[in-house]
Design a protein around this motif. Sequence first.
Motif, PDB file in Angstrom:
ATOM      1  N   HIS A 361       0.995  -1.109   0.068  1.00  0.00           N
ATOM      2  CA  HIS A 361      -0.046   0.028  -0.194  1.00  0.00           C
ATOM      3  C   HIS A 361       0.953   1.381  -0.068  1.00  0.00           C
ATOM      4  N   PHE A 362       2.115   1.073   0.099  1.00  0.00           N
ATOM      5  CA  PHE A 362       3.215   2.183  -0.044  1.00  0.00           C
ATOM      6  C   PHE A 362       3.364   2.704  -1.334  1.00  0.00           C
ATOM      7  N   PRO A 363       3.955   3.870  -1.726  1.00  0.00           N
ATOM      8  CA  PRO A 363       3.865   4.563  -2.930  1.00  0.00           C
ATOM      9  C   PRO A 363       4.642   3.522  -3.897  1.00  0.00           C
ATOM     10  N   ASP A 364       4.431   3.279  -5.155  1.00  0.00           N
ATOM     11  CA  ASP A 364       5.091   2.451  -6.206  1.00  0.00           C
ATOM     12  C   ASP A 364       6.205   3.238  -6.686  1.00  0.00           C
ATOM     13  N   LEU A 365       7.140   3.741  -5.888  1.00  0.00           N
ATOM     14  CA  LEU A 365       8.416   4.652  -6.347  1.00  0.00           C
ATOM     15  C   LEU A 365       9.592   3.905  -6.759  1.00  0.00           C
ATOM     16  N   PRO A 366      10.377   4.532  -7.688  1.00  0.00           N
ATOM     17  CA  PRO A 366      11.520   3.534  -8.024  1.00  0.00           C
ATOM     18  C   PRO A 366      12.281   3.542  -6.770  1.00  0.00           C
ATOM     19  N   SER A 367      13.147   2.546  -6.475  1.00  0.00           N
ATOM     20  CA  SER A 367      14.178   2.522  -5.208  1.00  0.00           C
ATOM     21  C   SER A 367      15.293   3.306  -5.247  1.00  0.00           C
ATOM     22  N   VAL A 368      15.836   3.924  -4.181  1.00  0.00           N
ATOM     23  CA  VAL A 368      16.871   4.642  -4.343  1.00  0.00           C
ATOM     24  C   VAL A 368      17.984   4.498  -3.092  1.00  0.00           C
ATOM     25  N   LEU A 369      19.046   5.070  -2.946  1.00  0.00           N
ATOM     26  CA  LEU A 369      19.794   4.942  -1.649  1.00  0.00           C
ATOM     27  C   LEU A 369      19.913   6.037  -1.073  1.00  0.00           C
ATOM     28  N   ALA A 370      19.699   5.997   0.248  1.00  0.00           N
ATOM     29  CA  ALA A 370      19.652   7.270   1.029  1.00  0.00           C
ATOM     30  C   ALA A 370      20.998   7.836   1.138  1.00  0.00           C
ATOM     31  N   ASN A 371      20.891   9.497   1.244  1.00  0.00           N
ATOM     32  CA  ASN A 371      22.182   9.999   1.473  1.00  0.00           C
ATOM     33  C   ASN A 371      21.964  10.672   2.947  1.00  0.00           C
ATOM     34  N   GLN A 435      17.978  23.084  -2.756  1.00  0.00           N
ATOM     35  CA  GLN A 435      19.094  23.586  -2.647  1.00  0.00           C
ATOM     36  C   GLN A 435      20.266  23.085  -1.736  1.00  0.00           C
ATOM     37  N   GLN A 436      19.666  22.620  -0.619  1.00  0.00           N
ATOM     38  CA  GLN A 436      20.339  21.888   0.501  1.00  0.00           C
ATOM     39  C   GLN A 436      20.703  20.507   0.083  1.00  0.00           C
ATOM     40  N   ARG A 437      20.381  20.085  -1.542  1.00  0.00           N
ATOM     41  CA  ARG A 437      20.755  18.695  -1.915  1.00  0.00           C
ATOM     42  C   ARG A 437      20.007  17.586  -1.298  1.00  0.00           C
ATOM     43  N   ALA A 438      18.798  17.879  -1.083  1.00  0.00           N
ATOM     44  CA  ALA A 438      17.977  16.976   0.003  1.00  0.00           C
ATOM     45  C   ALA A 438      16.915  16.621  -0.605  1.00  0.00           C
ATOM     46  N   ARG A 439      16.369  15.603  -0.454  1.00  0.00           N
ATOM     47  CA  ARG A 439      15.161  14.832  -1.066  1.00  0.00           C
ATOM     48  C   ARG A 439      14.289  14.315   0.117  1.00  0.00           C
ATOM     49  N   PHE A 440      13.074  14.205  -0.183  1.00  0.00           N
ATOM     50  CA  PHE A 440      12.227  13.605   0.839  1.00  0.00           C
ATOM     51  C   PHE A 440      12.117  12.095   0.296  1.00  0.00           C
ATOM     52  N   LEU A 441      12.469  11.311   1.346  1.00  0.00           N
ATOM     53  CA  LEU A 441      12.630   9.986   1.086  1.00  0.00           C
ATOM     54  C   LEU A 441      11.314   9.130   2.184  1.00  0.00           C
ATOM     55  N   THR A 442      10.652   8.221   1.503  1.00  0.00           N
ATOM     56  CA  THR A 442       9.625   7.619   2.063  1.00  0.00           C
ATOM     57  C   THR A 442       9.883   6.051   1.905  1.00  0.00           C
ATOM     58  N   LYS A 443       9.497   5.089   2.543  1.00  0.00           N
ATOM     59  CA  LYS A 443       9.263   3.609   2.068  1.00  0.00           C
ATOM     60  C   LYS A 443       8.292   3.540   0.893  1.00  0.00           C
ATOM     61  N   SER A 445       7.115   0.400  -1.924  1.00  0.00           N
ATOM     62  CA  SER A 445       6.206  -0.882  -2.213  1.00  0.00           C
ATOM     63  C   SER A 445       7.139  -2.010  -2.257  1.00  0.00           C
ATOM     64  N   GLU A 446       8.537  -1.782  -2.484  1.00  0.00           N
ATOM     65  CA  GLU A 446       9.520  -2.805  -2.376  1.00  0.00           C
ATOM     66  C   GLU A 446      10.305  -2.833  -0.897  1.00  0.00           C
ATOM     67  N   ASN A 447       9.798  -2.000   0.072  1.00  0.00           N
ATOM     68  CA  ASN A 447      10.405  -1.749   1.320  1.00  0.00           C
ATOM     69  C   ASN A 447      11.739  -1.155   1.189  1.00  0.00           C
ATOM     70  N   GLY A 448      11.986  -0.287   0.164  1.00  0.00           N
ATOM     71  CA  GLY A 448      13.060   0.399   0.290  1.00  0.00           C
ATOM     72  C   GLY A 448      12.763   1.821   0.221  1.00  0.00           C
ATOM     73  N   TRP A 449      13.635   2.676  -0.108  1.00  0.00           N
ATOM     74  CA  TRP A 449      13.650   4.068  -0.038  1.00  0.00           C
ATOM     75  C   TRP A 449      13.389   4.565  -1.527  1.00  0.00           C
ATOM     76  N   GLY A 450      12.128   5.564  -1.490  1.00  0.00           N
ATOM     77  CA  GLY A 450      11.864   6.280  -2.726  1.00  0.00           C
ATOM     78  C   GLY A 450      11.611   7.715  -2.470  1.00  0.00           C
TER      79      GLY A 450
END
Length: 658
Positions: A361-371, A435-443, A445-450
């Motif tokens: 039920h989480f967003p179907d977003l491509p997985s990324v690696l957190a910084n 500008q802070q080179r940040a993203r909003f990451l959430t879990k 549908s693959e239990n990874g970060w998107g």
Amino acid sequence: QALSEILHNQRLVAALEAIMGPDPAIIEFTGITATYGAQEQGMHADVIPDASAQSASRNFVPSYSLFIPLQNTTREMGATHICPGTHMCGSAGFCSQSYISAAGDNSVWPAGWGALVNQQLQHRGAAHTDPNGAERVVFILTFAPRPRWSPKAVETRILGGGGSYSLHWSQWGHVLSDFAKAPERMAFPWRHLRSLGLYKPRHGSEWGWDFWTVTYQRIAREELGYSGESFLDADVDWIPEFLRGPMSLYRDFLGGETDSEYETVWEDFAQRVVANAQSFAQEWYQRVAATFVGVVVLANVLLVTVRRRTWLWRPFRRILFGHLIIAATVWLYQGSLEQSIWARNIRQKSLFNVFGADYSHFPDLPSVLANDEDIVLTHEFRSDYLSSFAEVLDHTHRTNVWWRERVQNYAEQYDDMSPSIQDTLCQRVLEEVSQQRARFLTKNSENGWGALPEPLALRYIHKSLLSQANPFVGFVVIWTENLISEYQFGYWRNNLGMKKLGVSFLSDLQSKLLSSRASHRGDTGSPQKRNSGPKREQLPTPVTTTGRSFRQRIAFPLRPSVKPPHTGAWLQVGDVVEGKYRGQFDEWYKGTIIAAVTSENAWNVEYEDGEIDEGLCRQCVRPFVPFQVGELVQYKDHESEQYIYCQIAQHHVNNNMF
């Protein structure tokens, strides 16, 4: 006396109960001694990162160890090294430079001064290099939330994997208040019955982690030597062969082709032993009962025929009466057991959370690696009983801390702005985040970060600002998110009505509460009516702030230039990249990212020839930059199979050939 003194310390008890709930259980009671010449330990955690609250907070309870030196301990005597923050990240790679010593600035860790450490934290015992120093003795108590199984007080998580849990078997099942009053509550034989889950006082005490529950959990995780690989080497000869069966049965079982058969060999062994023991007991009971009845009948026949006496019914009445008592007791006990909360939770699969959760039920977003620069949103942690994980990242992750400060700064009068100004402010805040080179990451549908796309990021910014500006809205948002998370991952996770209808209702409620044009971006048609959130009664109506006066009082953040913190920082699954072959050869090949391995901070890349490179480090993957005319490259000659250095002379755009 020492134990009583420690556990009657009100400051310590208040801290433990604030973190782990009332009257937490004690799961370790031990000590460690080091003498001169003891080598330095490697940095380690006392539980496994992949089987602890660090990676699955909905499945494993947080546990905390209290280290107390029993003598003044200098750095040279090996005062414990602690690496702050690693209870969340799990990495010990930077701890050799970032650790702190429990000895502190004074170079002495005073006797009796405790260090309360999350078992997920990386730490080590330092080397004892003082030839004149005393033995270093550290007293250790480890605490964890106690299990609770009623819908009104729920704690269905299990203990983390990999812990030593050095506790005498008769001390399991007890909680902090029991150890604080050990002479009264832990006397023989009551502590043994408590440990086995058989008895506890009706009032004044609670169940801790009993011996059987902890042992079975550890066996299920293949700890204590109960792994498929170790089965054939295990010493099970103490169980007679007529109960366990010939070992050839299990050798054939281990020779199965499927992993599931291999992993469940201990379960199969236990079930077979129990079934054989049950058959053995029934068989011998029937033999003994038949023999007894036969002897009684023969004795009566002899008495009647030889001595002319009447038939003796007393032995039969005793047998019948005894069996009736046993049958009635078993029937009543089984009936009460079947209706207990414990049994209902087992039938509903709610007693303990099984490792892993449904993230569909989480967003179907491509997985990324957190910084380190990313803002991390962990919705599955939201709960009013999940101890210190409720908002831990908002106070420990530096970019989350920065974001919380920016929300407090920009939330002033946000509730009174017009929708257009709110939209503009949200857009500018998003640009400042970039500008802070940040993203909003959430879990995902693959239990990874998107990474949240812009519409969802703007909605989250609006929710954060409005929740900060209006305390009532903030309270309802937290309340609904806690309930949504509980329905998805908590006690009611297997209840279809709660999981579907409850979540849908609460999501709609939150959407209506936060309704604004910012939450309907992309909609077409007539403008939406705006409700900035309900006002509390008996408060004066705020003065509306116009756009002009607002700009004079609060400046919008400047429009930034967006760049990632480093090359490849914002890659995601599906991107075309170049991978360093096997992570060790100085050869880069074009491919596509097919998976993000978040636990290892690595990528899986599939090259154009179909070969897959798994677990490539971040430095081994870089964005693919299209070839340019004039660029020096290596060309593979198909006849000689050799690479030849050459220069690109022309690019055929139609068929993308060079």
